[in-house]
Design an enzyme around this catalytic site. Sequence first.
Site, PDB file in Angstrom:
ATOM      1  N   ASP B  72      15.133  -4.384   9.304  1.00 37.92           N
ATOM      2  CA  ASP B  72      16.409  -4.349  10.027  1.00 37.92           C
ATOM      3  C   ASP B  72      16.347  -5.192  11.292  1.00 37.92           C
ATOM      4  O   ASP B  72      17.338  -5.828  11.669  1.00 37.92           O
ATOM      5  CB  ASP B  72      16.784  -2.904  10.379  1.00 37.92           C
ATOM      6  CG  ASP B  72      17.463  -2.196   9.227  1.00 37.92           C
ATOM      7  OD1 ASP B  72      18.401  -2.779   8.646  1.00 37.92           O
ATOM      8  OD2 ASP B  72      17.091  -1.051   8.916  1.00 37.92           O
ATOM      9  N   GLU B 103      22.855  -4.166  11.924  1.00 44.16           N
ATOM     10  CA  GLU B 103      21.421  -4.131  11.601  1.00 44.16           C
ATOM     11  C   GLU B 103      20.625  -3.607  12.802  1.00 44.16           C
ATOM     12  O   GLU B 103      19.644  -2.877  12.638  1.00 44.16           O
ATOM     13  CB  GLU B 103      20.904  -5.516  11.199  1.00 44.16           C
ATOM     14  CG  GLU B 103      21.543  -6.090   9.932  1.00 44.16           C
ATOM     15  CD  GLU B 103      21.226  -5.327   8.653  1.00 44.16           C
ATOM     16  OE1 GLU B 103      20.417  -4.384   8.681  1.00 44.16           O
ATOM     17  OE2 GLU B 103      21.802  -5.682   7.608  1.00 44.16           O
ATOM     18  N   HIS B 106      21.019   0.037  12.742  1.00 43.30           N
ATOM     19  CA  HIS B 106      20.123   0.617  11.730  1.00 43.30           C
ATOM     20  C   HIS B 106      18.699   0.731  12.284  1.00 43.30           C
ATOM     21  O   HIS B 106      18.044   1.767  12.154  1.00 43.30           O
ATOM     22  CB  HIS B 106      20.096  -0.243  10.460  1.00 43.30           C
ATOM     23  CG  HIS B 106      21.421  -0.367   9.776  1.00 43.30           C
ATOM     24  ND1 HIS B 106      21.643  -1.238   8.746  1.00 43.30           N
ATOM     25  CD2 HIS B 106      22.592   0.261   9.984  1.00 43.30           C
ATOM     26  CE1 HIS B 106      22.898  -1.134   8.341  1.00 43.30           C
ATOM     27  NE2 HIS B 106      23.500  -0.234   9.070  1.00 43.30           N
ATOM     28  N   TYR B 110      16.229   4.512  13.148  1.00 48.23           N
ATOM     29  CA  TYR B 110      14.895   5.018  12.783  1.00 48.23           C
ATOM     30  C   TYR B 110      14.172   5.557  14.020  1.00 48.23           C
ATOM     31  O   TYR B 110      13.507   6.595  13.954  1.00 48.23           O
ATOM     32  CB  TYR B 110      14.057   3.927  12.097  1.00 48.23           C
ATOM     33  CG  TYR B 110      14.655   3.491  10.784  1.00 48.23           C
ATOM     34  CD1 TYR B 110      14.667   4.353   9.689  1.00 48.23           C
ATOM     35  CD2 TYR B 110      15.243   2.246  10.633  1.00 48.23           C
ATOM     36  CE1 TYR B 110      15.249   3.978   8.490  1.00 48.23           C
ATOM     37  CE2 TYR B 110      15.823   1.860   9.438  1.00 48.23           C
ATOM     38  CZ  TYR B 110      15.825   2.731   8.375  1.00 48.23           C
ATOM     39  OH  TYR B 110      16.407   2.361   7.200  1.00 48.23           O
ATOM     40  N   GLU B 163      18.798  -7.751   1.835  1.00 47.84           N
ATOM     41  CA  GLU B 163      19.798  -6.678   1.940  1.00 47.84           C
ATOM     42  C   GLU B 163      19.826  -5.802   0.689  1.00 47.84           C
ATOM     43  O   GLU B 163      20.019  -4.592   0.773  1.00 47.84           O
ATOM     44  CB  GLU B 163      21.202  -7.282   2.129  1.00 47.84           C
ATOM     45  CG  GLU B 163      21.388  -8.106   3.389  1.00 47.84           C
ATOM     46  CD  GLU B 163      21.787  -7.260   4.582  1.00 47.84           C
ATOM     47  OE1 GLU B 163      21.686  -6.032   4.500  1.00 47.84           O
ATOM     48  OE2 GLU B 163      22.195  -7.850   5.605  1.00 47.84           O
ATOM     49  N   GLU B 197      24.420  -1.816   3.861  1.00 50.60           N
ATOM     50  CA  GLU B 197      23.654  -2.903   3.229  1.00 50.60           C
ATOM     51  C   GLU B 197      24.334  -3.371   1.949  1.00 50.60           C
ATOM     52  O   GLU B 197      24.250  -4.543   1.580  1.00 50.60           O
ATOM     53  CB  GLU B 197      22.215  -2.469   2.905  1.00 50.60           C
ATOM     54  CG  GLU B 197      21.386  -1.907   4.061  1.00 50.60           C
ATOM     55  CD  GLU B 197      21.239  -2.811   5.270  1.00 50.60           C
ATOM     56  OE1 GLU B 197      21.880  -3.864   5.338  1.00 50.60           O
ATOM     57  OE2 GLU B 197      20.458  -2.439   6.174  1.00 50.60           O
ATOM     58  N   HIS B 200      26.951  -5.748   3.019  1.00 53.86           N
ATOM     59  CA  HIS B 200      26.304  -6.978   3.490  1.00 53.86           C
ATOM     60  C   HIS B 200      25.831  -7.835   2.302  1.00 53.86           C
ATOM     61  O   HIS B 200      26.084  -9.045   2.263  1.00 53.86           O
ATOM     62  CB  HIS B 200      25.094  -6.667   4.376  1.00 53.86           C
ATOM     63  CG  HIS B 200      25.420  -5.889   5.621  1.00 53.86           C
ATOM     64  ND1 HIS B 200      24.447  -5.389   6.460  1.00 53.86           N
ATOM     65  CD2 HIS B 200      26.608  -5.519   6.170  1.00 53.86           C
ATOM     66  CE1 HIS B 200      25.020  -4.752   7.470  1.00 53.86           C
ATOM     67  NE2 HIS B 200      26.327  -4.810   7.315  1.00 53.86           N
TER      68      HIS B 200
END
Lengths: 168, 324
Positions: B72, B103, B106, B110, B163, B197, B200
Site C-alpha cells: 500500500d 492507498e 489503507h 494496518y 492491485e 482495490e 482501482h
Amino acid sequence: MTGLIVYFSSASRNTERFVEHCDFPAHGIDVARIPLGANDAPLHVATPYILIVPTYGGGDARKAVPVQVKRFLNDPGNRSWIRGVIASGNTNFGEAYAAAGPIIARKCGIPLMYRFELMGTARDIATVTEGVTRFFANTPTNTTDIRSSNPTNPTQPTSNPIQSQDQR
Amino acid sequence: MAPHVKLIDRVTAINWNRLDDEKDLEVWDRLTGNFWLPEKVPVSNDIPDWRAMSDAEHTLTMRVFTGLTLLDTIQGTVGAVSLIPDALTPHEEAVYTNIAFMESVHAKSYSSIFSTLCSTRQIDEAFDWSERNPHLQRKAQIVLDYYEGDDPLKRKVASTLLESFLFYSGFYLPMYFSAHAKLTNTADVIRLIIRDEAVHGYYIGYKYQKGLEAAGDAKRAEMEQYTYDLLGELYENEVEYTHSLYDEVGLADDVEQFLHYNANKALMNLGYPALFPAEICDVNPAILAALSPNADENHDFFSGSGSSYVMGKAEETDDDDWDF
C-alpha cells in the site's frame, strides 16, 4: 433463430467480451445490445429474451443496475418479454456482488439464472452457452405460441410484482 | 528514484462539466462514495479474540499485515502517482490522486490495527521482518522497477497486477480468521480495502485497454506477452512468499487456490482471458463467503437446482430512473 440474448456492456467491454465468447449465433440464438449513449436509438424487443447485465458494483445498491438497462426495462413492451437474467460482478464488492441480478429478478419476477465475474472464465462461458441454448430449445419463443398458451395479457404475470415494488 | 519520476508538463484547469471519458466521473463518484477511515471500525472489539490466539498466529498476522502495508505504501507514494503523467484526460489524473490518497489510508489502517492489538515490540519485530523477507522485497522491487521505467502501458500492467493479484496472499488471512469467527472487525477493515482495490484494478486495467487501442498490432502482441511473463514472474515469487508465511499453519495450498483465482481476475481487468484453469481456482467456500456473503448461494438455474428460482431479497433502488 430460436432465442434472443439482450445485453449491456459499458466502455470496459467485459460483458461484450463474455457475450462474444459464448458465440450465441452459432447456437441459433440472436444477440441484441442495449445502446450505451443517451442519444442512441432505443432498443425495442418483441420476443422472449434472457438479459445479461453487468453490475456497477462496490457502492450504492441504487446505482447497481446501469441506467441504460433501467431505461430499456422501463419500456413495458421490453419488460414483458424478459424470461431470465444473468448478472456479472466482482466478489470483492461483498454483498453487492452481481447485485444487478437479484434486483432485476425481483422487479421483473423472473429467475436469476447465473452470476459470473468480470468477463467470465471458460467454465462460465461453457455453462451459460449450454444453459441458454437448452432453455430456448425447451421454451416456446414464437410470439404466437406464447400468446396462444397464455391468452391473458402476456405482461400481466410480470407487471404485478413490479408495481407493488415501485409504488413507494 | 526521484530523477525517474517525471511530473506532468502542463496543467489546464479541470472542467468536470466536459468529460472525454465518462468512466472517469463514474469511477470518481464510486471512489468518493466509498470513502472510509479505519477509525470508524471498532477494531478494539477484537482484543479478546487476539488475546486468545497463539503466538504463531500473532506472528503470522503481523507479518501478513506489514507485507500489505509495504504494498500500500508503494502504491500510495509511487504507483498511483507515477500514472498521473501518463493520463489521457485531466479527470483521469484526478482519479489517480484519489487512488494514491486511499492507498495511504489503507497503509495507515494496518498501523491502526497494530496499535489496537499489539505491543510496540511485536510491531517493531514485524516491520523488521518485512525488511528482511526476500520474497516480499523482491515483489516490491519488481513493481518499483516498472513504475520507474519509461513505458506507460507496462506501468499500468504492473499497477493492475499489484492491485488485483499481489495483495491476495495477504488478504487471505483475515478472511480465514473471519470465517472462523476471529478478528471479525479487523476483517471489516480489510473488506473495505478489498472493495477499494477492486475499483482501482478495474479502472487502471480499463485505462490500460484504452491505451492499447491506440497501439499498433506489434505493440499489442508485445504487451500481451509482457503481461503473461510479468504475471508468471510475480506468481512464482508469490508462491514462495506464500509458503514462507503459511507453511507453518498448513494453509499454503488453500492460499494458492486463492492466488490463482485472483490472478485470473487481474488478467480480466487488463482485458485478457483467465490463465489458471477452474480446477486450481477452487477457492475454499468459507473464504469466498467471508469475502462475499452471498457468493456461494446457488444461482445456477442451468444446472436445474431449485434455489435458483429464489428471487433476490428486496433491494433499495433509485425509483426516479427505475419508474415502471
